[in-house]
Every structure is written in C-alpha cells, then in structure tokens.
Write an enzyme that holds these catalytic residues in place. Sequence first.
Site, PDB file in Angstrom:
ATOM      1  N   LYS A  37     -17.187  -6.691   5.569  1.00  0.00           N
ATOM      2  CA  LYS A  37     -16.104  -7.686   6.421  1.00  0.00           C
ATOM      3  C   LYS A  37     -16.095  -7.290   7.332  1.00  0.00           C
ATOM      4  CE  LYS A  37     -12.768  -6.890   2.061  1.00  0.00           C
ATOM      5  NZ  LYS A  37     -11.803  -6.170   1.600  1.00  0.00           N
ATOM      6  N   ARG A  46      -1.833  -5.493  -8.100  1.00  0.00           N
ATOM      7  CA  ARG A  46      -0.599  -6.572  -8.203  1.00  0.00           C
ATOM      8  C   ARG A  46      -0.933  -8.415  -9.346  1.00  0.00           C
ATOM      9  NH1 ARG A  46      -3.020  -7.606  -2.512  1.00  0.00           N
ATOM     10  NH2 ARG A  46      -4.412  -8.196  -3.564  1.00  0.00           N
ATOM     11  N   SER A  76      -3.269  -7.839   2.342  1.00  0.00           N
ATOM     12  CA  SER A  76      -3.518  -7.810   3.836  1.00  0.00           C
ATOM     13  C   SER A  76      -3.995  -8.762   3.953  1.00  0.00           C
ATOM     14  CB  SER A  76      -4.529  -6.160   3.814  1.00  0.00           C
ATOM     15  OG  SER A  76      -4.179  -5.285   3.745  1.00  0.00           O
ATOM     16  N   HIS A 125       0.770  -1.160   0.058  1.00  0.00           N
ATOM     17  CA  HIS A 125      -0.027  -0.597  -0.362  1.00  0.00           C
ATOM     18  C   HIS A 125       0.945   1.407  -0.101  1.00  0.00           C
ATOM     19  CE1 HIS A 125      -3.038  -2.203   1.660  1.00  0.00           C
ATOM     20  NE2 HIS A 125      -3.405  -2.216   1.010  1.00  0.00           N
TER      21      HIS A 125
END
Length: 159
Positions: free
Chosen positions: A41, A90, A128, A17
């Site tokens: 979440k 990514r 994460s 990040h």
Amino acid sequence: MKSCIYPGTFDPITNGHLDVIKRASNVFDRVIVAVALNESKTPYFNYNQRIELAKIATNDLNSVEVIGFDNLLVDFAKSLNINTVVRGLRAVSDFEYELQIGYANVSLWNEFETVYFMPSLKNAFISSSIVRSVLRHNGDASSLLPIKVYQKIKEYYAN
C-alpha cells in the site's frame, strides 16, 4: 494470561480502531496493536508516524502495547507466542474480506484463531480511507480520530 493481536495498517488509527481495541481489552488480558509496514500500500502516513499515532491513541490503556511488524502476520504471531487475532467488522463487505484472510491464516497455522468485533454504531462508518480523504481536503476530522491523534496530525502538517 490471554493475549491477542489487533493488526492493521492504521493509516491513521481512528475512533473505530480505538473502539475495537477497547472491546478487545475487555475480553483479553493483553492486546498487541500490530502496525503493519505493508509496502504494497502507499500509506498517507509513514511507518514511524503510524506507530507513534497508535501509541498516542492507546497511551491510557494499560493492557495495550503497540508494535510494528513487517512480516507475515502468522509469523509475527508465532514470534510472540500468540495464536489469536482480533479484527473489526463494519459491514458485510468487511466480513467477506476478513473471512478470506482468516482462512488463509489458518492454512498457514492451524492453531490460529480470528475473533471479530463490531465497533459501536457511532463508529461503524469510520474508516482510515474516509479520514485520509477528509484530511487531504483540509476538512475537520476531529470527530473521527482520538483527539490527541488529531492534534498530532495537525502538528505534522504545521511543520
């Protein structure tokens, strides 16, 4: 002054990040790191901790500001009069998801733009969820997180 928003749950903020934030700050005059409440979440860190960790990670970046939000990203962006969002990519799987989100946002505000940044190769594998897994198993996540963030996380668990 050209500004952008880098939104996310940041649970927790990682070196990946931070890499994207630094890249964005090379292109934009102001980068808003927008920490989403995201009640859909179940975050590992609570909302206030995630904001605190993001502030710690970006403390030395003058053009970066951390703000929490709990509404639609497009509405948050409109409230700040910013029409550009930054997202990190990514892998191809990230692109497919981000493309759908980008199209959804444009359908809500046709002036909304999404700019994609790739992290450096050394940070490309960091997510994460990987960090949370390492932390859950008492592993050493120090190479995956900004050092001050890692130290703060250690403080959370020491208390």
